[in-house]
Scaffold this motif. Sequence first.
Motif, PDB file in Angstrom:
ATOM      1  N   HIS A 106       0.824  -1.200   0.000  1.00 11.63           N
ATOM      2  CA  HIS A 106       0.000   0.000   0.000  1.00 11.63           C
ATOM      3  C   HIS A 106       0.864   1.258   0.000  1.00 11.63           C
ATOM      4  O   HIS A 106       0.499   2.290  -0.535  1.00 11.63           O
ATOM      5  CB  HIS A 106      -0.878  -0.014   1.252  1.00 11.63           C
ATOM      6  CG  HIS A 106      -1.601   1.269   1.525  1.00 11.63           C
ATOM      7  ND1 HIS A 106      -2.654   1.707   0.762  1.00 11.63           N
ATOM      8  CD2 HIS A 106      -1.407   2.213   2.470  1.00 11.63           C
ATOM      9  CE1 HIS A 106      -3.088   2.861   1.232  1.00 11.63           C
ATOM     10  NE2 HIS A 106      -2.345   3.196   2.265  1.00 11.63           N
ATOM     11  N   TYR A 107       2.031   1.130   0.591  1.00 17.44           N
ATOM     12  CA  TYR A 107       2.873   2.286   0.855  1.00 17.44           C
ATOM     13  C   TYR A 107       3.780   2.631  -0.323  1.00 17.44           C
ATOM     14  O   TYR A 107       3.816   3.745  -0.793  1.00 17.44           O
ATOM     15  CB  TYR A 107       3.704   1.962   2.095  1.00 17.44           C
ATOM     16  CG  TYR A 107       4.080   3.132   2.942  1.00 17.44           C
ATOM     17  CD1 TYR A 107       3.784   4.428   2.574  1.00 17.44           C
ATOM     18  CD2 TYR A 107       4.742   2.925   4.141  1.00 17.44           C
ATOM     19  CE1 TYR A 107       4.151   5.488   3.375  1.00 17.44           C
ATOM     20  CE2 TYR A 107       5.110   3.979   4.940  1.00 17.44           C
ATOM     21  CZ  TYR A 107       4.817   5.258   4.543  1.00 17.44           C
ATOM     22  OH  TYR A 107       5.194   6.291   5.336  1.00 17.44           O
ATOM     23  N   CYS A 108       4.545   1.650  -0.813  1.00 16.09           N
ATOM     24  CA  CYS A 108       5.536   1.943  -1.854  1.00 16.09           C
ATOM     25  C   CYS A 108       5.156   1.359  -3.201  1.00 16.09           C
ATOM     26  O   CYS A 108       5.850   1.582  -4.179  1.00 16.09           O
ATOM     27  CB  CYS A 108       6.914   1.442  -1.425  1.00 16.09           C
ATOM     28  SG  CYS A 108       7.077  -0.356  -1.462  1.00 16.09           S
ATOM     29  N   ALA A 133       9.430   6.457   8.330  1.00 14.54           N
ATOM     30  CA  ALA A 133       8.091   6.951   8.031  1.00 14.54           C
ATOM     31  C   ALA A 133       8.086   8.471   7.948  1.00 14.54           C
ATOM     32  O   ALA A 133       7.520   9.054   7.032  1.00 14.54           O
ATOM     33  CB  ALA A 133       7.117   6.471   9.088  1.00 14.54           C
ATOM     34  N   ALA A 134       8.763   9.097   8.908  1.00 19.89           N
ATOM     35  CA  ALA A 134       8.739  10.549   8.972  1.00 19.89           C
ATOM     36  C   ALA A 134       9.491  11.185   7.815  1.00 19.89           C
ATOM     37  O   ALA A 134       9.174  12.291   7.392  1.00 19.89           O
ATOM     38  CB  ALA A 134       9.307  11.012  10.307  1.00 19.89           C
ATOM     39  N   GLN A 135      10.491  10.481   7.312  1.00 22.04           N
ATOM     40  CA  GLN A 135      11.323  11.075   6.270  1.00 22.04           C
ATOM     41  C   GLN A 135      10.843  10.727   4.863  1.00 22.04           C
ATOM     42  O   GLN A 135      11.408  11.202   3.878  1.00 22.04           O
ATOM     43  CB  GLN A 135      12.776  10.606   6.439  1.00 22.04           C
ATOM     44  CG  GLN A 135      13.430  11.189   7.677  1.00 22.04           C
ATOM     45  CD  GLN A 135      14.809  10.630   7.923  1.00 22.04           C
ATOM     46  OE1 GLN A 135      15.215   9.681   7.275  1.00 22.04           O
ATOM     47  NE2 GLN A 135      15.520  11.229   8.865  1.00 22.04           N
ATOM     48  N   ALA A 179      -0.339   8.921   2.415  1.00 27.36           N
ATOM     49  CA  ALA A 179      -0.870   7.555   2.460  1.00 27.36           C
ATOM     50  C   ALA A 179      -0.731   6.977   3.862  1.00 27.36           C
ATOM     51  O   ALA A 179      -1.639   6.313   4.360  1.00 27.36           O
ATOM     52  CB  ALA A 179      -0.147   6.672   1.448  1.00 27.36           C
ATOM     53  N   LEU A 180       0.383   7.255   4.503  1.00 27.70           N
ATOM     54  CA  LEU A 180       0.589   6.765   5.869  1.00 27.70           C
ATOM     55  C   LEU A 180      -0.408   7.418   6.827  1.00 27.70           C
ATOM     56  O   LEU A 180      -0.994   6.754   7.680  1.00 27.70           O
ATOM     57  CB  LEU A 180       2.023   7.049   6.335  1.00 27.70           C
ATOM     58  CG  LEU A 180       2.339   6.635   7.779  1.00 27.70           C
ATOM     59  CD1 LEU A 180       2.180   5.133   7.981  1.00 27.70           C
ATOM     60  CD2 LEU A 180       3.753   7.065   8.175  1.00 27.70           C
ATOM     61  N   ASP A 216      -7.341   5.258   9.300  1.00 23.99           N
ATOM     62  CA  ASP A 216      -8.212   4.114   9.028  1.00 23.99           C
ATOM     63  C   ASP A 216      -8.017   2.996  10.044  1.00 23.99           C
ATOM     64  O   ASP A 216      -8.970   2.366  10.489  1.00 23.99           O
ATOM     65  CB  ASP A 216      -7.951   3.558   7.617  1.00 23.99           C
ATOM     66  CG  ASP A 216      -8.469   4.477   6.527  1.00 23.99           C
ATOM     67  OD1 ASP A 216      -9.242   5.408   6.851  1.00 23.99           O
ATOM     68  OD2 ASP A 216      -8.105   4.282   5.361  1.00 23.99           O
ATOM     69  N   MET A 217      -6.763   2.746  10.386  1.00 25.87           N
ATOM     70  CA  MET A 217      -6.476   1.651  11.322  1.00 25.87           C
ATOM     71  C   MET A 217      -6.948   2.004  12.741  1.00 25.87           C
ATOM     72  O   MET A 217      -7.501   1.156  13.443  1.00 25.87           O
ATOM     73  CB  MET A 217      -4.975   1.333  11.336  1.00 25.87           C
ATOM     74  CG  MET A 217      -4.474   0.593  10.118  1.00 25.87           C
ATOM     75  SD  MET A 217      -5.313  -0.989   9.839  1.00 25.87           S
ATOM     76  CE  MET A 217      -6.253  -0.597   8.363  1.00 25.87           C
ATOM     77  N   ILE A 218      -6.734   3.241  13.159  1.00 25.24           N
ATOM     78  CA  ILE A 218      -7.213   3.666  14.482  1.00 25.24           C
ATOM     79  C   ILE A 218      -8.732   3.492  14.536  1.00 25.24           C
ATOM     80  O   ILE A 218      -9.275   2.950  15.504  1.00 25.24           O
ATOM     81  CB  ILE A 218      -6.785   5.120  14.775  1.00 25.24           C
ATOM     82  CG1 ILE A 218      -5.272   5.166  15.057  1.00 25.24           C
ATOM     83  CG2 ILE A 218      -7.563   5.708  15.954  1.00 25.24           C
ATOM     84  CD1 ILE A 218      -4.683   6.563  15.100  1.00 25.24           C
ATOM     85  N   ALA A 219      -9.408   3.905  13.470  1.00 21.31           N
ATOM     86  CA  ALA A 219     -10.869   3.751  13.418  1.00 21.31           C
ATOM     87  C   ALA A 219     -11.258   2.275  13.438  1.00 21.31           C
ATOM     88  O   ALA A 219     -12.180   1.875  14.149  1.00 21.31           O
ATOM     89  CB  ALA A 219     -11.420   4.439  12.169  1.00 21.31           C
ATOM     90  N   ARG A 220     -10.539   1.469  12.667  1.00 19.89           N
ATOM     91  CA  ARG A 220     -10.835   0.038  12.596  1.00 19.89           C
ATOM     92  C   ARG A 220     -10.725  -0.617  13.978  1.00 19.89           C
ATOM     93  O   ARG A 220     -11.577  -1.415  14.377  1.00 19.89           O
ATOM     94  CB  ARG A 220      -9.865  -0.613  11.598  1.00 19.89           C
ATOM     95  CG  ARG A 220      -9.819  -2.130  11.571  1.00 19.89           C
ATOM     96  CD  ARG A 220     -10.888  -2.746  10.711  1.00 19.89           C
ATOM     97  NE  ARG A 220     -10.855  -2.251   9.343  1.00 19.89           N
ATOM     98  CZ  ARG A 220     -10.346  -2.922   8.306  1.00 19.89           C
ATOM     99  NH1 ARG A 220      -9.813  -4.095   8.504  1.00 19.89           N
ATOM    100  NH2 ARG A 220     -10.402  -2.437   7.092  1.00 19.89           N
TER     101      ARG A 220
END
Length: 270
Positions: free
Chosen positions: A53-55, A99-101, A109-110, A116-120
């Motif tokens: 999903h990320y790269c 992640a931060a860089q 996207a992150l 989304d994950m916190i909500a899930r």
Amino acid sequence: MQRTVEIAEFELPRGRITVGELMAMEPAGWEHLRSEINLRRTADPDRPLARCHYCQSSIYIRAQATRDGNVPMFVHFQGADPECPWFAGKNVVPDDARAAQYRGHQECALHRWMCDMIARFLEMDPRLTKLSVDRYLKPQIEERGRYPDVYAELDGLGKFAFEVQLSKPFAFEIAARHRHYQAEGVSLIWVFRALDGELPQGFRDVITMQRGNAFLFDDAAFNASVAANGLRLSAYVEADSSGWRKPRFVRLDDLPRASRSDVAGWRVVD
Ligand SMILES: [Zn+2]
């Protein structure tokens, strides 16, 4: 725990599958996915069935041997971008810094993924009565509204606003936002992905507001949330000189109840 790609984008119509969903599958289910990925890889390597999903690199399903048997994980095929925060090989940048860089659109996207994950994970709590992600929250007291990243109400526990903050500078007044939510009777929780090196001033301000606490939804918190079937955050508290004490996982229930809506009262780790 071995680093895993936490969210996979399969060719439609299958769509998105999180590692939590993968792990919840029956072995026959993920073994089928695994062989489909490998068949496609053989037949048409330029058109992978599943991507990070990320790269966007192609990924496969590895069966990781554990004491409880084989556990499936998403892993990049060779040649993936080593800067991807979910990269498992030799890294150019240390884990927590990645992640931060990472580049701007990946950061978006992150951010989206974390919301989304916190909500899930909040949805797994039977006390949940209200949940919104990135939607307008009608102010009850003040005229002007806010758009928290995630807003949740839990029966008997309270109202919570989550603000996911990555490396970008804060574009608003942190203290004003705290006052706003406090007036609304909402507990405001800032959620970071990583704490590395010199923290931007905005991060420092938030940690001060939270009485030295920093809350992270990092890989460890994600794995703990999957294992617990509910939201867990990594709670860090600053050591006296420099650096952080060993983090621990916290639930919303662990936040001090009496002072939960009082920004000055936060201190969940001693
Ligand atoms: Zn990746």
